[in-house]
Design a protein around this motif. Structure first.
Motif, short mmCIF file in Angstrom:
data_model
loop_
_atom_site.label_atom_id
_atom_site.label_comp_id
_atom_site.label_asym_id
_atom_site.label_seq_id
_atom_site.Cartn_x
_atom_site.Cartn_y
_atom_site.Cartn_z
N GLU A 111 70.34 35.50 -34.64
CA GLU A 111 70.33 35.72 -35.90
C GLU A 111 69.35 34.65 -36.51
OE1 GLU A 111 73.64 35.37 -39.25
OE2 GLU A 111 74.18 37.10 -37.81
N MET A 112 69.36 33.53 -36.13
CA MET A 112 68.57 32.32 -36.66
C MET A 112 67.63 32.08 -35.61
SD MET A 112 71.53 29.81 -37.98
CE MET A 112 70.54 28.54 -38.04
N ALA A 113 66.27 31.86 -36.14
CA ALA A 113 65.24 31.63 -35.19
C ALA A 113 65.51 30.28 -34.32
CB ALA A 113 63.92 31.57 -35.88
N LEU A 114 66.12 29.32 -35.10
CA LEU A 114 66.22 27.93 -34.46
C LEU A 114 67.22 27.91 -33.28
CD1 LEU A 114 65.77 24.86 -34.78
CD2 LEU A 114 67.62 24.59 -36.37
N MET A 115 68.14 28.93 -33.65
CA MET A 115 69.11 29.10 -32.47
C MET A 115 68.47 29.77 -31.20
SD MET A 115 72.93 30.78 -32.68
CE MET A 115 73.40 29.85 -34.12
N GLU A 116 67.79 30.39 -31.40
CA GLU A 116 66.78 31.44 -30.24
C GLU A 116 65.89 30.14 -29.72
OE1 GLU A 116 63.95 34.99 -29.89
OE2 GLU A 116 65.60 35.16 -31.33
N GLU A 117 65.35 29.40 -30.32
CA GLU A 117 64.42 28.28 -29.85
C GLU A 117 65.29 27.37 -29.15
OE1 GLU A 117 62.10 24.58 -31.82
OE2 GLU A 117 61.88 26.42 -32.90
N HIS A 118 66.44 26.77 -29.59
CA HIS A 118 67.59 26.08 -28.76
C HIS A 118 67.62 26.54 -27.43
CE1 HIS A 118 67.31 22.64 -31.51
NE2 HIS A 118 67.99 23.25 -32.54
N PHE A 119 68.14 28.09 -27.57
CA PHE A 119 68.77 28.52 -26.48
C PHE A 119 67.58 28.74 -25.39
CE2 PHE A 119 68.46 32.72 -24.35
CZ PHE A 119 69.62 32.85 -23.46
N ASN A 120 66.28 29.10 -25.89
CA ASN A 120 65.30 29.28 -24.87
C ASN A 120 64.76 27.76 -24.11
OD1 ASN A 120 64.64 31.94 -24.55
ND2 ASN A 120 64.07 31.72 -26.51
N GLU A 121 64.69 26.67 -25.03
CA GLU A 121 64.07 25.54 -24.60
C GLU A 121 65.25 24.45 -24.22
OE1 GLU A 121 61.76 23.83 -27.92
OE2 GLU A 121 60.56 25.67 -28.04
N ASN A 122 66.18 24.26 -24.76
CA ASN A 122 67.32 23.33 -24.38
C ASN A 122 68.52 23.89 -23.57
OD1 ASN A 122 65.75 21.85 -26.30
ND2 ASN A 122 67.37 22.22 -28.08
N TYR A 123 68.68 25.00 -23.66
CA TYR A 123 69.82 25.27 -22.83
C TYR A 123 69.56 26.26 -21.72
CZ TYR A 123 72.09 23.95 -27.19
OH TYR A 123 72.44 23.10 -28.13
N MET A 124 68.90 27.18 -21.67
CA MET A 124 68.77 28.27 -20.63
C MET A 124 67.28 27.92 -19.82
SD MET A 124 71.14 29.87 -20.48
CE MET A 124 70.92 30.92 -19.12
N GLU A 125 66.36 26.95 -20.66
CA GLU A 125 65.14 26.40 -19.98
C GLU A 125 64.44 27.64 -19.38
OE1 GLU A 125 66.09 22.10 -18.18
OE2 GLU A 125 67.77 23.64 -17.73
N THR A 126 64.10 28.53 -20.26
CA THR A 126 63.67 29.91 -19.93
C THR A 126 62.35 29.74 -19.45
OG1 THR A 126 62.76 30.36 -22.22
CG2 THR A 126 64.87 31.31 -21.43
N ASP A 127 61.42 28.92 -19.44
CA ASP A 127 60.29 28.65 -18.80
C ASP A 127 60.35 28.42 -17.44
OD1 ASP A 127 58.55 29.13 -21.25
OD2 ASP A 127 58.74 26.97 -21.45
N LYS A 128 61.37 27.48 -16.95
CA LYS A 128 61.73 27.27 -15.48
C LYS A 128 62.62 28.15 -14.90
CE LYS A 128 63.76 23.37 -13.20
NZ LYS A 128 64.26 21.80 -13.36
N TYR A 129 63.56 28.84 -15.79
CA TYR A 129 64.60 29.99 -15.16
C TYR A 129 64.39 31.14 -16.29
CZ TYR A 129 66.57 25.67 -13.25
OH TYR A 129 66.88 24.72 -12.75
N PRO A 130 63.37 32.02 -15.89
CA PRO A 130 62.82 33.15 -16.98
C PRO A 130 63.99 34.36 -16.78
CG PRO A 130 61.47 32.99 -15.18
CD PRO A 130 62.35 31.74 -14.86
N LYS A 131 64.75 34.41 -15.79
CA LYS A 131 65.52 35.63 -15.82
C LYS A 131 66.94 35.49 -15.22
CE LYS A 131 62.93 36.57 -11.33
NZ LYS A 131 61.84 37.47 -10.75
#
Length: 182
Positions: A72-92
């Motif tokens: 719902e919030m863009a900032l939450m999505e950013e934190h999810f990708n960068e800080n928690y799920m580290e999607t660049d390192k773990y993309p799937k």
């Protein structure tokens, strides 16, 4: 000539049987929630998840690209990708499993409960998962709905102590897949 006459129908029949073994969707949905009461909901949804089902064996697999989760919030999505799920390192996230006692001949328009067991690969870790699923069949489609929980700590997902009270370690996951012959 007789060999060709007999061989061709057998070969065609084997292709038909083989092609019917796989059911697929690329628009399955996974929603997760890691909310704690009294705080802003932490919920993400990905509606581009691939699910594959072998209706003969009951084997099932899914693939979700982590950057596909929307919030719902863009900032939450950013934190999810960068800080928690580290999607660049773990993309799937990948799940491979088996639907116990699965038989397409026993499916009807009424939902039946099944157990799915398998392995979830997420954030560089692998964990055994056991979930109840409701499964139905209407014409040429099979619908699978499942709710289960996973612990963020089981996958070494970092949650800073500063906001640990706002996020639940127990993450509720719901998946919905409507599969058809591929």
């Amino acid at each position: 000539m007789i060999k060709k006459t007999v061989l061709l129908p057998i070969l065609l029949a084997s292709f038909v049987v083989f092609s019917q073994e796989k059911m697929l969707t690329k628009s399955g949905t996974i929603t997760f929630e890691a909310s704690v009461p009294s705080f802003q909901p932490v919920m993400g949804t990905n509606s581009s998840v691939t699910f594959v089902l072998n209706p003969v064996t009951g084997e099932i697999a899914s693939l979700a690209l982590m950057k596909g989760f929307q919030f719902e919030m863009a900032l939450m999505e950013e934190h999810f990708n960068e800080n928690y799920m580290e999607t660049d390192k773990y993309p799937k996230a990948i799940f491979r499993g088996q639907i116990e006692g699965f038989d397409t001949n026993n499916l009807t328009q009424d939902y039946k409960d099944y157990i799915i067991k398998g392995k979830l690969e997420l954030h560089g870790k692998s964990k055994d998962i056991k979930a109840t699923a409701k499964i139905t069949k209407t014409s040429s489609r099979i619908t699978i709905i499942s709710d289960f929980g996973v612990n963020a700590s089981d996958f070494s997902i970092p949650i800073p102590s500063l906001i640990k009270y706002k996020l639940d370690d127990k993450v509720k996951v719901q998946m919905i897949a409507v599969l058809k012959q591929s």
